[in-house]
Design a protein around this motif. Structure first.
Motif, PDB file in Angstrom:
ATOM      1  N   PRO A   1      72.058  42.723  -3.109  1.00 15.81           N
ATOM      2  CA  PRO A   1      71.757  42.176  -4.440  1.00 15.81           C
ATOM      3  C   PRO A   1      70.476  42.787  -5.000  1.00 15.81           C
ATOM      4  O   PRO A   1      69.565  43.163  -4.251  1.00 15.81           O
ATOM      5  N   THR A   2      70.403  42.881  -6.320  1.00 14.62           N
ATOM      6  CA  THR A   2      69.230  43.485  -6.962  1.00 14.62           C
ATOM      7  C   THR A   2      67.945  42.789  -6.549  1.00 14.62           C
ATOM      8  O   THR A   2      66.910  43.429  -6.302  1.00 14.62           O
ATOM      9  N   LYS A   3      67.981  41.455  -6.450  1.00 13.40           N
ATOM     10  CA  LYS A   3      66.775  40.699  -6.102  1.00 13.40           C
ATOM     11  C   LYS A   3      66.352  40.918  -4.654  1.00 13.40           C
ATOM     12  O   LYS A   3      65.236  40.540  -4.272  1.00 13.40           O
ATOM     13  N   LEU A   4      67.236  41.525  -3.844  1.00 11.62           N
ATOM     14  CA  LEU A   4      66.913  41.766  -2.437  1.00 11.62           C
ATOM     15  C   LEU A   4      66.990  43.250  -2.103  1.00 11.62           C
ATOM     16  O   LEU A   4      67.304  43.632  -0.982  1.00 11.62           O
TER      17      LEU A   4
ATOM     18  N   ASN B   1      56.016  43.448   2.921  1.00 11.01           N
ATOM     19  CA  ASN B   1      55.386  42.877   1.729  1.00 11.01           C
ATOM     20  C   ASN B   1      55.897  41.464   1.483  1.00 11.01           C
ATOM     21  O   ASN B   1      57.105  41.208   1.576  1.00 11.01           O
ATOM     22  N   PRO B   2      55.004  40.524   1.156  1.00 10.85           N
ATOM     23  CA  PRO B   2      55.455  39.150   0.900  1.00 10.85           C
ATOM     24  C   PRO B   2      56.282  39.061  -0.371  1.00 10.85           C
ATOM     25  O   PRO B   2      56.037  39.782  -1.345  1.00 10.85           O
ATOM     26  N   ASN B   3      57.280  38.180  -0.328  1.00 10.66           N
ATOM     27  CA  ASN B   3      58.127  37.917  -1.484  1.00 10.66           C
ATOM     28  C   ASN B   3      58.021  36.430  -1.776  1.00 10.66           C
ATOM     29  O   ASN B   3      58.614  35.601  -1.086  1.00 10.66           O
TER      30      ASN B   3
ATOM     31  N   THR C   1      59.093  38.026   3.957  1.00 13.22           N
ATOM     32  CA  THR C   1      58.584  39.395   3.813  1.00 13.22           C
ATOM     33  C   THR C   1      59.748  40.371   3.814  1.00 13.22           C
ATOM     34  O   THR C   1      60.743  40.174   4.527  1.00 13.22           O
ATOM     35  N   ASP C   2      59.625  41.437   3.031  1.00 12.65           N
ATOM     36  CA  ASP C   2      60.722  42.401   2.924  1.00 12.65           C
ATOM     37  C   ASP C   2      60.647  43.435   4.039  1.00 12.65           C
ATOM     38  O   ASP C   2      59.838  43.318   4.974  1.00 12.65           O
TER      39      ASP C   2
END
Length: 676
Positions: free
Chosen positions: A538-541, A471-473, A466-467
């Motif tokens: 990072p963009t993905k995080l 929210n789940p990732n 979760t972020d």
């Protein structure tokens, strides 16, 4: 590599204990940034250790001590001797042995608030209880320093030695498995949960050896040398089990090993041309980082409790090579004014090159004082440990026990998260100082420093499914599931900092007092580290900015160590008797909760007093005694404010994620020295 939640987390330590104190003549400190001369890691200066040379006597030291609570017994002995040969040749050798028992300053968690069960842990029963303090340690040292003149212009030299240590510390918890097998460690079904106390044992080996020659070369003073240095740590996990193996589980495990080594070659020349002095040099270095897997039972199906062993997937043998070249120049403009500069180019096989430079100046104020200032750029290459370290540890996370995975910077797992390859930190360093010699016996100094470090390498917080917003990732969760871990950590260039402060020192010696000589010393350091700019993610995080570098991780850099330290002491000598009294004020530190500011805690500043006495019975025999922490001062106790993770359910009584000074309390030590 420090990977636990303590000051210095994510850093590779420099182990000063690998050089025995009995072999050291003195220690010098260069306070200016020095990457332009010495390369990576000299961002804020250099520590220069001068070994003993042609000593004209043999010296034997025997010491022993204990704490006021009766634990921590220690005893050590060393001998330093010089052999002379030829025309001015010598070999100074130091041999030492030592042992220290563990200390325990744990809390006493009657009911285990962390796991919500009743237990019978007691501080006085290490089989059922827990131990927090210094580890048990056995050690042995052998060190040499040798020179042999071949001619008036040529000297060959060698120095170095080895250090062996066996340490034993203790894990802090064990999850409440109710397994019917009974090793004397497990809780039988239906019985009260008592737990057990795993041990964490290390075998540490250090070796360092340098050989070289100083000689004349075309009017230049030349020095050529070769060095090998290595350190290895082997882990054994004892008094524990791998629950997945049931009755077939061993209770002691070879959990694997880490090793790091350097091979260096140096060639340096220097010469003065009237008022101008120049120096040139080149250096080649190979670094090697090795990870050895543990036995299969230590890591299979979740692994041994407290520390799952290193897995075959963690094993590696990686090297890199770097070559550096530097030049320095100093110009004595006149008798009072000097200016200088230096530049160094360094090229690393894994991330490329870097150029650092420095300018410095010194001005003498007659015979009474000196003004000095410098500006330098610097860099620190990410260590091989930070690039390649990977492991799985059993830790407390989110109020429960979980397997936390550290994945290295070249791992496909980390690349799937979009984390870039590590690159060098860079720095800018301004320093200025004034030294005043009011008289032959009275000196004062004041120094200011300002160091900016860009793109610091950080060890992230826990990245889970979760972020920051809860929210789940799904992509991150899938990576966790694929690797059988509940969270991931990694190294990343993520933040920039500015550290500034000043040092003040005062020394007044040879004061006539009561038929003897009195000396007074004072020292003050005030410093502050601030984070600059945004945390880089990072963009993905992008939505994991807080988890990558949360409030607690930020405070580890900005407030986990005292921002103020003040020392005031006196020494007194009359005849054959000497006494030293020193008071050290350690300023406050602040621990910040990862998410809830209400649970933050500031630990107040404290004064620790040390007293030492010495008496020379004869020219050959002397006695010394010391009391450290004379008034039994401890840090403030932890106030968890309802969060059992803060003190691990009562297991920790004193702060461990921030640090001012130790919590052993008063300790006593005495010894004899023989010279012949």
């Amino acid at each position: 590599m420090y990977v636990n939640d303590t000051p210095g987390k994510g850093e590779v330590g420099t182990d000063m204990k690998s050089i025995p104190t009995a072999a050291i003549e003195r220690v010098e400190i260069l306070r200016d940034g020095a990457s332009a001369q010495y390369g990576s890691d000299a961002v804020a200066g250099v520590v220069n250790i001068i070994l003993k040379k042609n000593v004209d006597f043999t010296k034997v030291n025997i010491n022993s001590g204990v704490t006021s609570r009766g634990d921590g017994f220690n005893i050590d002995a060393d001998v330093n001797h010089t052999l002379t040969f030829g025309n001015g040749g010598f070999l100074n050798a130091t041999l030492g042995f030592g042992y220290q028992d563990y200390t325990n300053r744990a809390g006493e968690p009657g009911k285990d608030n962390l796991f919500g069960v009743n237990n019978q842990w007691t501080k006085d029963n290490p089989d059922l209880g827990m131990i927090v303090g210094q580890p048990e340690m056995k050690k042995g040292d052998l060190y040499i320093n040798a020179e042999y003149p071949l001619s008036d212009d040529t000297v060959i030299y060698a120095f170095g030695g080895g250090n062996l240590r066996k340490g034993k510390s203790f894990a802090l918890y064990r999850p409440p498995y109710w397994i019917t097998d009974d090793f004397g460690l497990l809780t039988p079904s239906g019985e009260p949960y008592n737990g057990f106390q795993p041990t964490f044992e290390t075998n540490i080996k250090d070796i360092l050896f340098t050989a070289g020659s100083r000689f004349k070369l075309g009017g230049f003073n030349a020095d050529i040398s070769a060095t090998y240095g290595g350190n290895s740590v082997d882990y054994t996990i004892g008094n524990t089990i791998n629950p997945s193996l049931g009755a077939n589980s061993p209770t002691s495990f070879d959990a694997g090993a880490y090793a790091f080594s350097n091979i260096l070659g140096n060639f340096d020349v220097n010469r003065s041309f009237g008022e101008v002095s120049v120096g040139l040099g080149i250096e080649g270095r190979q670094e090697r980082f090795e990870v050895t897997a543990g036995q299969e039972e230590s890591y299979i199906n979740g692994g041994a409790q407290s520390f799952p062993g290193l897995q075959p997937g963690n094993a590696l043998n990686e090297t890199r090579v770097n070559v550096g070249a530097y030049a320095t120049i100093d110009w004595d403009v006149n008798d009072n004014f000097l200016v200088g500069g230096a530049a160094r180019y360094e090229n690393y096989s894994d991330f490329g090159g870097n150029t650092s430079w420095k300018i410095n100046s010194r001005y003498k104020i007659g015979e009474a004082g000196v003004l000095r200032a410098s500006y330098s750029t610097g860099f620190r290459a990410p260590s091989l440990h930070q690039v390649y370290l990977s492991n799985v540890q059993t830790l407390v996370s989110g109020g429960t026990i979980s397997n936390q995975g550290t994945f290295n910077n070249v791992s496909p797992v980390i690349k799937d998260l979009g984390v870039a390859s590590l690159f060098a930190e860079t720095s800018k360093n301004i320093s200025a100082g004034l030294t005043v010699k009011a008289s032959r016996d009275f000196t004062i100094s004041f120094d200011y420093y300002n160091v900016r470090v860009d793109d610091r390498v950080l060890f992230t917080g826990e990245i889970n499914g979760t972020d920051d917003n809860g929210n789940p990732n799904a992509a991150v969760q899938q990576i966790l599931n694929d690797n059988n871990v509940t969270s991931i950590k990694f190294f990343i260039n993520a933040a920039s900092t500015i550290t500034q402060g000043y040092d003040f020192t005062l020394r007044h010696k040879n004061i006539n007092f009561a038929s003897g000589k009195l000396g007074l010393n004072a020292g003050l350091n005030v410093n502050k580290t601030n984070l600059e700019g945004e945390v880089k993610t990072p963009t993905k995080l992008n939505n994991y900015k807080n988890k990558i570098f949360n409030r607690k991780e930020q405070s580890r850099i900005t407030s986990a160590r005292p921002n103020m330290k003040f020392l005031f002491g006196a020494d007194y000598k009359i005849g054959d008797f000497t006494a030293n009294l020193n008071n050290t004020y350690f300023g406050e530190v602040t621990w910040r909760h990862a998410s809830d500011p209400f649970k933050d805690q500031t630990f107040g500043g404290k004064v620790v007093t040390d007293l030492s006495l010495a008496y020379n019975f004869t020219d050959m025999i002397s006695f010394r005694a010391q009391v450290n922490n004379l008034f039994d001062v401890f840090p403030d106790e932890i106030d968890p404010k309802g969060d059992p993770v803060t003190d691990l359910g009562g297991r920790f009584r004193y702060p461990w994620e921030v640090n001012q000074f130790g919590f052993n309390g008063t300790s006593f030590k005495a010894g004899l020295t023989f010279k012949f």
